[in-house]
Motif scaffolding. Structure first.
Motif, PDB file in Angstrom:
ATOM      1  N   GLY A 100       0.778  -1.231   0.000  1.00 43.63           N
ATOM      2  CA  GLY A 100       0.000   0.000   0.000  1.00 43.63           C
ATOM      3  C   GLY A 100       0.804   1.272   0.000  1.00 43.63           C
ATOM      4  O   GLY A 100       0.385   2.273  -0.559  1.00 43.63           O
ATOM      5  N   SER A 101       1.983   1.266   0.632  1.00 41.02           N
ATOM      6  CA  SER A 101       2.766   2.501   0.688  1.00 41.02           C
ATOM      7  C   SER A 101       4.258   2.186   0.644  1.00 41.02           C
ATOM      8  O   SER A 101       4.702   1.150   1.120  1.00 41.02           O
ATOM      9  CB  SER A 101       2.430   3.307   1.939  1.00 41.02           C
ATOM     10  N   LEU A 102       4.992   3.140   0.073  1.00 38.72           N
ATOM     11  CA  LEU A 102       6.407   2.927  -0.173  1.00 38.72           C
ATOM     12  C   LEU A 102       7.157   4.230   0.080  1.00 38.72           C
ATOM     13  O   LEU A 102       6.731   5.286  -0.397  1.00 38.72           O
ATOM     14  CB  LEU A 102       6.579   2.492  -1.625  1.00 38.72           C
ATOM     15  N   LEU A 103       8.245   4.156   0.829  1.00 40.83           N
ATOM     16  CA  LEU A 103       9.152   5.283   1.037  1.00 40.83           C
ATOM     17  C   LEU A 103      10.404   5.011   0.225  1.00 40.83           C
ATOM     18  O   LEU A 103      10.984   3.925   0.318  1.00 40.83           O
ATOM     19  CB  LEU A 103       9.514   5.435   2.516  1.00 40.83           C
ATOM     20  N   VAL A 104      10.817   5.990  -0.587  1.00 45.46           N
ATOM     21  CA  VAL A 104      12.042   5.881  -1.366  1.00 45.46           C
ATOM     22  C   VAL A 104      12.976   6.988  -0.900  1.00 45.46           C
ATOM     23  O   VAL A 104      12.616   8.165  -0.934  1.00 45.46           O
ATOM     24  CB  VAL A 104      11.774   6.011  -2.880  1.00 45.46           C
ATOM     25  N   VAL A 105      14.170   6.611  -0.449  1.00 43.42           N
ATOM     26  CA  VAL A 105      15.181   7.570  -0.013  1.00 43.42           C
ATOM     27  C   VAL A 105      16.261   7.579  -1.085  1.00 43.42           C
ATOM     28  O   VAL A 105      16.955   6.586  -1.277  1.00 43.42           O
ATOM     29  CB  VAL A 105      15.787   7.194   1.354  1.00 43.42           C
ATOM     30  N   GLY A 106      16.367   8.706  -1.787  1.00 43.05           N
ATOM     31  CA  GLY A 106      17.282   8.763  -2.913  1.00 43.05           C
ATOM     32  C   GLY A 106      17.889  10.134  -3.123  1.00 43.05           C
ATOM     33  O   GLY A 106      18.073  10.896  -2.181  1.00 43.05           O
ATOM     34  N   HIS A 107      18.139  10.438  -4.387  1.00 39.33           N
ATOM     35  CA  HIS A 107      18.967  11.584  -4.763  1.00 39.33           C
ATOM     36  C   HIS A 107      18.281  12.463  -5.796  1.00 39.33           C
ATOM     37  O   HIS A 107      17.385  12.033  -6.506  1.00 39.33           O
ATOM     38  CB  HIS A 107      20.290  11.060  -5.350  1.00 39.33           C
ATOM     39  N   ASN A 108      18.757  13.682  -5.899  1.00 41.67           N
ATOM     40  CA  ASN A 108      18.338  14.582  -6.952  1.00 41.67           C
ATOM     41  C   ASN A 108      19.345  14.502  -8.090  1.00 41.67           C
ATOM     42  O   ASN A 108      20.491  14.149  -7.822  1.00 41.67           O
ATOM     43  CB  ASN A 108      18.255  16.023  -6.418  1.00 41.67           C
ATOM     44  N   PRO A 109      18.955  14.744  -9.300  1.00 40.73           N
ATOM     45  CA  PRO A 109      17.687  15.320  -9.748  1.00 40.73           C
ATOM     46  C   PRO A 109      16.567  14.294  -9.916  1.00 40.73           C
ATOM     47  O   PRO A 109      15.453  14.656 -10.290  1.00 40.73           O
ATOM     48  CB  PRO A 109      18.044  15.949 -11.093  1.00 40.73           C
ATOM     49  N   MET A 110      16.850  13.036  -9.616  1.00 36.90           N
ATOM     50  CA  MET A 110      15.841  11.992  -9.843  1.00 36.90           C
ATOM     51  C   MET A 110      14.570  12.222  -9.042  1.00 36.90           C
ATOM     52  O   MET A 110      13.466  12.047  -9.570  1.00 36.90           O
ATOM     53  CB  MET A 110      16.407  10.601  -9.532  1.00 36.90           C
ATOM     54  N   MET A 111      14.701  12.623  -7.775  1.00 35.10           N
ATOM     55  CA  MET A 111      13.512  12.836  -6.943  1.00 35.10           C
ATOM     56  C   MET A 111      12.624  13.931  -7.518  1.00 35.10           C
ATOM     57  O   MET A 111      11.417  13.760  -7.647  1.00 35.10           O
ATOM     58  CB  MET A 111      13.917  13.200  -5.511  1.00 35.10           C
ATOM     59  N   GLU A 112      13.240  15.052  -7.865  1.00 37.24           N
ATOM     60  CA  GLU A 112      12.471  16.163  -8.416  1.00 37.24           C
ATOM     61  C   GLU A 112      11.849  15.783  -9.758  1.00 37.24           C
ATOM     62  O   GLU A 112      10.647  16.012  -9.978  1.00 37.24           O
ATOM     63  CB  GLU A 112      13.370  17.382  -8.579  1.00 37.24           C
ATOM     64  N   ASP A 113      12.621  15.201 -10.647  1.00 39.20           N
ATOM     65  CA  ASP A 113      12.118  14.807 -11.967  1.00 39.20           C
ATOM     66  C   ASP A 113      10.967  13.820 -11.847  1.00 39.20           C
ATOM     67  O   ASP A 113       9.947  13.940 -12.535  1.00 39.20           O
ATOM     68  CB  ASP A 113      13.232  14.200 -12.815  1.00 39.20           C
ATOM     69  N   LEU A 114      11.119  12.844 -10.972  1.00 40.09           N
ATOM     70  CA  LEU A 114      10.083  11.822 -10.802  1.00 40.09           C
ATOM     71  C   LEU A 114       8.816  12.422 -10.203  1.00 40.09           C
ATOM     72  O   LEU A 114       7.708  12.137 -10.657  1.00 40.09           O
ATOM     73  CB  LEU A 114      10.594  10.671  -9.932  1.00 40.09           C
ATOM     74  N   THR A 115       8.957  13.255  -9.188  1.00 33.81           N
ATOM     75  CA  THR A 115       7.787  13.867  -8.559  1.00 33.81           C
ATOM     76  C   THR A 115       7.002  14.687  -9.575  1.00 33.81           C
ATOM     77  O   THR A 115       5.775  14.572  -9.664  1.00 33.81           O
ATOM     78  CB  THR A 115       8.210  14.742  -7.365  1.00 33.81           C
ATOM     79  N   ILE A 116       7.692  15.494 -10.342  1.00 36.23           N
ATOM     80  CA  ILE A 116       7.025  16.315 -11.361  1.00 36.23           C
ATOM     81  C   ILE A 116       6.354  15.430 -12.403  1.00 36.23           C
ATOM     82  O   ILE A 116       5.220  15.698 -12.829  1.00 36.23           O
ATOM     83  CB  ILE A 116       8.028  17.296 -11.993  1.00 36.23           C
ATOM     84  N   ALA A 117       7.011  14.356 -12.804  1.00 35.70           N
ATOM     85  CA  ALA A 117       6.465  13.481 -13.845  1.00 35.70           C
ATOM     86  C   ALA A 117       5.219  12.730 -13.386  1.00 35.70           C
ATOM     87  O   ALA A 117       4.268  12.588 -14.156  1.00 35.70           O
ATOM     88  CB  ALA A 117       7.527  12.477 -14.300  1.00 35.70           C
ATOM     89  N   ILE A 118       5.212  12.236 -12.159  1.00 37.08           N
ATOM     90  CA  ILE A 118       4.084  11.391 -11.754  1.00 37.08           C
ATOM     91  C   ILE A 118       2.948  12.159 -11.099  1.00 37.08           C
ATOM     92  O   ILE A 118       1.850  11.640 -10.997  1.00 37.08           O
ATOM     93  CB  ILE A 118       4.527  10.211 -10.858  1.00 37.08           C
ATOM     94  N   ALA A 119       3.192  13.397 -10.678  1.00 34.08           N
ATOM     95  CA  ALA A 119       2.130  14.188 -10.061  1.00 34.08           C
ATOM     96  C   ALA A 119       1.280  14.837 -11.144  1.00 34.08           C
ATOM     97  O   ALA A 119       1.584  15.911 -11.633  1.00 34.08           O
ATOM     98  CB  ALA A 119       2.722  15.246  -9.133  1.00 34.08           C
ATOM     99  N   GLY A 120       0.218  14.155 -11.515  1.00 27.93           N
ATOM    100  CA  GLY A 120      -0.676  14.707 -12.522  1.00 27.93           C
ATOM    101  C   GLY A 120      -1.431  15.910 -11.998  1.00 27.93           C
ATOM    102  O   GLY A 120      -1.762  16.831 -12.720  1.00 27.93           O
ATOM    103  N   SER A 121      -1.693  15.910 -10.713  1.00 24.90           N
ATOM    104  CA  SER A 121      -2.354  17.033 -10.063  1.00 24.90           C
ATOM    105  C   SER A 121      -1.838  17.072  -8.628  1.00 24.90           C
ATOM    106  O   SER A 121      -1.090  16.211  -8.210  1.00 24.90           O
ATOM    107  CB  SER A 121      -3.874  16.857 -10.087  1.00 24.90           C
ATOM    108  N   GLY A 122      -2.265  18.093  -7.928  1.00 27.78           N
ATOM    109  CA  GLY A 122      -1.812  18.159  -6.551  1.00 27.78           C
ATOM    110  C   GLY A 122      -2.364  19.336  -5.801  1.00 27.78           C
ATOM    111  O   GLY A 122      -2.998  20.236  -6.357  1.00 27.78           O
ATOM    112  N   ASP A 123      -2.102  19.313  -4.507  1.00 28.09           N
ATOM    113  CA  ASP A 123      -2.454  20.406  -3.629  1.00 28.09           C
ATOM    114  C   ASP A 123      -1.718  21.654  -4.108  1.00 28.09           C
ATOM    115  O   ASP A 123      -0.529  21.607  -4.393  1.00 28.09           O
ATOM    116  CB  ASP A 123      -2.035  20.027  -2.202  1.00 28.09           C
ATOM    117  N   GLY A 124      -2.412  22.758  -4.213  1.00 28.72           N
ATOM    118  CA  GLY A 124      -1.812  23.990  -4.717  1.00 28.72           C
ATOM    119  C   GLY A 124      -0.602  24.437  -3.928  1.00 28.72           C
ATOM    120  O   GLY A 124       0.416  24.834  -4.497  1.00 28.72           O
ATOM    121  N   GLU A 125      -0.682  24.385  -2.600  1.00 24.59           N
ATOM    122  CA  GLU A 125       0.442  24.801  -1.762  1.00 24.59           C
ATOM    123  C   GLU A 125       1.633  23.869  -1.944  1.00 24.59           C
ATOM    124  O   GLU A 125       2.770  24.325  -2.055  1.00 24.59           O
ATOM    125  CB  GLU A 125       0.021  24.834  -0.293  1.00 24.59           C
ATOM    126  N   ALA A 126       1.385  22.573  -1.993  1.00 25.10           N
ATOM    127  CA  ALA A 126       2.476  21.612  -2.186  1.00 25.10           C
ATOM    128  C   ALA A 126       3.124  21.809  -3.542  1.00 25.10           C
ATOM    129  O   ALA A 126       4.351  21.798  -3.669  1.00 25.10           O
ATOM    130  CB  ALA A 126       1.947  20.180  -2.040  1.00 25.10           C
TER     131      ALA A 126
END
Length: 176
Positions: A100-126
């Motif tokens: 059900g849930s997964l924590l990934v501890v890693g590095h940039n730029p992969m974290m930023e690139d992946l977050t932007i790619a998979i977040a189709g939508s999101g909380d405005g503040e986040a």
């Protein structure tokens, strides 16, 4: 609810002569940030079923700091999170996403690139916070309707994005 927690390692010192990048330790502020993040994760009841962590020293030490205050589930260390690109991270998540849930501890730029790619939508503040970059000790919390083994670009919802600066201001997670 299926959640993916993407954590960029905490602040590390610069490599000293003769020390490989892979072996860079956290500095004092990085240790404090990792522990503060663990407190925040516990307060928000963010408990992963599984944690995948880069074998790089700074990532392992980040996880140690978080784990002093929060449950991190079963932990698997992997060299792949040190060298893979964002697509490689997504493949690793899909291979381990039956839970059900997964924590990934890693590095940039992969974290930023992946977050932007998979977040189709999101909380405005986040989303606004993420638009300023993915700092060390940054944690993206993404929600998926389907299992993480089916995660694809655009399928996630950026529920929260926590940074060390937000912790200093006393801003808790805002889950929606």
């Amino acid at each position: 609810m299926n959640r993916l927690f993407l954590l960029r390692h905490a602040k590390a010192g610069w490599a000293l002569p003769g020390v490989r990048d892979f072996d860079r330790p956290l500095d004092a502020s990085g240790i404090a940030d990792a522990e503060a993040l663990g407190v925040a994760m516990r307060a928000a009841s963010h408990v992963p079923d599984l944690t995948l962590c880069s074998n790089a020293r700074r990532a392992r030490e980040t996880l140690e700091g978080v784990a002093t205050h929060a449950d991190t589930g079963r932990v698997v260390f992997t060299d792949a999170l040190y060298s893979a690109d964002a697509a490689g991270y997504l493949a690793i998540i899909r291979q381990n996403g039956a839970l059900g849930s997964l924590l990934v501890v890693g590095h940039n730029p992969m974290m930023e690139d992946l977050t932007i790619a998979i977040a189709g939508s999101g909380d405005g503040e986040a989303s606004e916070t993420l638009s300023h970059g993915f700092p060390t000790s940054g944690l993206a919390v993404l929600r998926f309707a389907d299992g993480l083994d089916k995660a694809v670009p655009g399928a996630g919802y950026l529920e929260a994005f926590l940074t060390p600066a937000a912790l200093e201001r006393g801003r808790p997670f805002q889950n929606r």
